[in-house]
Design a protein around this motif. Structure first.
Motif, PDB file in Angstrom:
ATOM      1  N   VAL A  48     -59.741  40.268  13.779  1.00  0.00           N
ATOM      2  CA  VAL A  48     -58.798  41.137  14.482  1.00  0.00           C
ATOM      3  C   VAL A  48     -59.350  42.556  14.506  1.00  0.00           C
ATOM      4  CG1 VAL A  48     -56.460  42.099  14.494  1.00  0.00           C
ATOM      5  CG2 VAL A  48     -56.834  39.747  13.749  1.00  0.00           C
ATOM      6  N   ALA A  49     -59.372  43.150  15.682  1.00  0.00           N
ATOM      7  CA  ALA A  49     -59.801  44.538  15.823  1.00  0.00           C
ATOM      8  C   ALA A  49     -58.699  45.305  16.532  1.00  0.00           C
ATOM      9  CB  ALA A  49     -61.089  44.622  16.622  1.00  0.00           C
ATOM     10  N   VAL A  50     -58.389  46.482  16.010  1.00  0.00           N
ATOM     11  CA  VAL A  50     -57.399  47.355  16.628  1.00  0.00           C
ATOM     12  C   VAL A  50     -58.173  48.516  17.246  1.00  0.00           C
ATOM     13  CG1 VAL A  50     -55.336  48.748  16.267  1.00  0.00           C
ATOM     14  CG2 VAL A  50     -55.700  46.674  14.902  1.00  0.00           C
ATOM     15  N   LEU A  51     -58.055  48.658  18.565  1.00  0.00           N
ATOM     16  CA  LEU A  51     -58.792  49.679  19.310  1.00  0.00           C
ATOM     17  C   LEU A  51     -57.848  50.812  19.671  1.00  0.00           C
ATOM     18  CD1 LEU A  51     -60.590  47.239  21.791  1.00  0.00           C
ATOM     19  CD2 LEU A  51     -61.329  47.930  19.514  1.00  0.00           C
ATOM     20  N   PHE A  62     -53.428  54.843  23.873  1.00  0.00           N
ATOM     21  CA  PHE A  62     -52.733  53.605  23.530  1.00  0.00           C
ATOM     22  C   PHE A  62     -53.558  52.834  22.523  1.00  0.00           C
ATOM     23  CE2 PHE A  62     -55.509  52.315  26.936  1.00  0.00           C
ATOM     24  CZ  PHE A  62     -55.899  51.028  26.604  1.00  0.00           C
ATOM     25  N   THR A  63     -52.915  51.890  21.866  1.00  0.00           N
ATOM     26  CA  THR A  63     -53.558  51.019  20.887  1.00  0.00           C
ATOM     27  C   THR A  63     -53.592  49.612  21.457  1.00  0.00           C
ATOM     28  OG1 THR A  63     -52.792  52.388  19.067  1.00  0.00           O
ATOM     29  CG2 THR A  63     -53.406  50.122  18.533  1.00  0.00           C
ATOM     30  N   TYR A  64     -54.755  48.970  21.336  1.00  0.00           N
ATOM     31  CA  TYR A  64     -54.943  47.619  21.863  1.00  0.00           C
ATOM     32  C   TYR A  64     -55.429  46.733  20.729  1.00  0.00           C
ATOM     33  CZ  TYR A  64     -56.139  43.983  25.228  1.00  0.00           C
ATOM     34  OH  TYR A  64     -56.187  42.821  25.935  1.00  0.00           O
ATOM     35  N   THR A  65     -54.747  45.636  20.473  1.00  0.00           N
ATOM     36  CA  THR A  65     -55.145  44.717  19.410  1.00  0.00           C
ATOM     37  C   THR A  65     -55.837  43.507  20.027  1.00  0.00           C
ATOM     38  OG1 THR A  65     -53.265  45.417  18.073  1.00  0.00           O
ATOM     39  CG2 THR A  65     -54.332  43.342  17.456  1.00  0.00           C
ATOM     40  N   HIS A  66     -57.045  43.235  19.525  1.00  0.00           N
ATOM     41  CA  HIS A  66     -57.818  42.093  20.009  1.00  0.00           C
ATOM     42  C   HIS A  66     -57.982  41.089  18.869  1.00  0.00           C
ATOM     43  CE1 HIS A  66     -60.848  39.539  21.716  1.00  0.00           C
ATOM     44  NE2 HIS A  66     -61.629  39.789  20.689  1.00  0.00           N
ATOM     45  N   ALA A  81     -68.767  39.302  22.158  1.00  0.00           N
ATOM     46  CA  ALA A  81     -67.634  38.824  22.949  1.00  0.00           C
ATOM     47  C   ALA A  81     -67.259  39.870  23.987  1.00  0.00           C
ATOM     48  CB  ALA A  81     -66.446  38.557  22.034  1.00  0.00           C
ATOM     49  N   HIS A  82     -67.093  39.427  25.215  1.00  0.00           N
ATOM     50  CA  HIS A  82     -66.582  40.307  26.261  1.00  0.00           C
ATOM     51  C   HIS A  82     -65.070  40.319  26.113  1.00  0.00           C
ATOM     52  CE1 HIS A  82     -70.290  41.043  28.442  1.00  0.00           C
ATOM     53  NE2 HIS A  82     -70.620  39.813  28.080  1.00  0.00           N
ATOM     54  N   VAL A  83     -64.536  41.479  25.795  1.00  0.00           N
ATOM     55  CA  VAL A  83     -63.117  41.610  25.536  1.00  0.00           C
ATOM     56  C   VAL A  83     -62.429  42.291  26.713  1.00  0.00           C
ATOM     57  CG1 VAL A  83     -61.401  42.679  24.018  1.00  0.00           C
ATOM     58  CG2 VAL A  83     -63.526  41.760  23.063  1.00  0.00           C
ATOM     59  N   PRO A  84     -61.474  41.612  27.332  1.00  0.00           N
ATOM     60  CA  PRO A  84     -60.721  42.267  28.403  1.00  0.00           C
ATOM     61  C   PRO A  84     -59.708  43.228  27.778  1.00  0.00           C
ATOM     62  CG  PRO A  84     -59.937  40.031  28.090  1.00  0.00           C
ATOM     63  CD  PRO A  84     -61.103  40.224  27.156  1.00  0.00           C
ATOM     64  N   GLU A  88     -52.199  49.857  28.085  1.00  0.00           N
ATOM     65  CA  GLU A  88     -50.883  49.493  27.560  1.00  0.00           C
ATOM     66  C   GLU A  88     -50.094  50.736  27.179  1.00  0.00           C
ATOM     67  OE1 GLU A  88     -51.221  46.552  24.446  1.00  0.00           O
ATOM     68  OE2 GLU A  88     -51.428  44.970  25.924  1.00  0.00           O
ATOM     69  N   CYS A  89     -50.318  51.836  27.909  1.00  0.00           N
ATOM     70  CA  CYS A  89     -49.605  53.062  27.594  1.00  0.00           C
ATOM     71  C   CYS A  89     -48.120  52.909  27.903  1.00  0.00           C
ATOM     72  CB  CYS A  89     -50.203  54.245  28.365  1.00  0.00           C
ATOM     73  SG  CYS A  89     -49.787  54.285  30.121  1.00  0.00           S
ATOM     74  N   THR A  90     -47.325  53.829  27.374  1.00  0.00           N
ATOM     75  CA  THR A  90     -45.882  53.773  27.586  1.00  0.00           C
ATOM     76  C   THR A  90     -45.404  54.809  28.597  1.00  0.00           C
ATOM     77  OG1 THR A  90     -45.550  55.222  25.681  1.00  0.00           O
ATOM     78  CG2 THR A  90     -45.443  52.836  25.285  1.00  0.00           C
TER      79      THR A  90
END
Length: 114
Positions: A48-51, A62-66, A81-84, A88-90
Motif C-alpha cells: 500500500v502506498a499513500v501518494l 489530494f491524497t491517493y491510496t494505491h 507497476a503502472h498506477v492509474p 480526488e480533490c474536494t
C-alpha cells in the motif's frame, strides 16, 4: 519506493489551486511529470502506498491510496507497476457528477519498489 514519470516532458504554467476548472474527464502527456515533481510518498503497509500531491490540471492537493494487490498472495519479486491516478480533490468543479470526485483529470505513474 521510487516513482518515475511517464509521458513527454512538456512545460506549462502551473494551475491555480482552487480555480473553478469545469469537470472534464481528460489526460495529457505532461500530467504524470507535473504530478510527480512535488509528490510525497508514504508506505502505509506492504503493498500500500499513500501518494500526497497536487493535481496537474486544477492544482488542488489530494491524497491517493494505491493498493497493488487485492488478495494476500505469496511475496514475489517486486516489479514496476503502472498506477492509474485520478484527481480526488474536494474542490467544487462545475459539471461534476454527484458520484464523482475531483476535476476529472487522470494519468499513469510508474511505481517501482526498492
Amino acid at each position: 519506493m521510487r516513482i518515475r514519470e511517464g509521458g513527454d516532458a512538456v512545460t506549462h504554467s502551473a494551475p491555480v489551486p482552487g480555480a473553478l476548472e469545469p469537470y472534464v474527464e481528460t489526460t495529457r502527456n505532461d500530467y504524470a511529470v507535473r504530478y510527480t515533481s512535488g509528490l510525497r510518498i508514504e508506505a502505509a503497509d506492504d503493498g500500500v502506498a499513500v501518494l500526497h500531491g497536487r493535481c496537474p490540471r486544477c492544482g488542488c492537493a489530494f491524497t491517493y491510496t494505491h493498493t497493488d494487490r487485492v488478495f494476500r498472495t505469496p511475496r514475489r519479486v517486486p516489479r514496476p507497476a503502472h498506477v492509474p491516478v485520478l484527481c480526488e480533490c474536494t474542490a467544487e468543479h462545475p459539471g461534476r457528477p454527484p458520484e464523482e470526485k475531483g476535476c476529472g483529470a487522470y494519468w499513469n505513474v510508474l511505481m517501482e519498489r526498492r
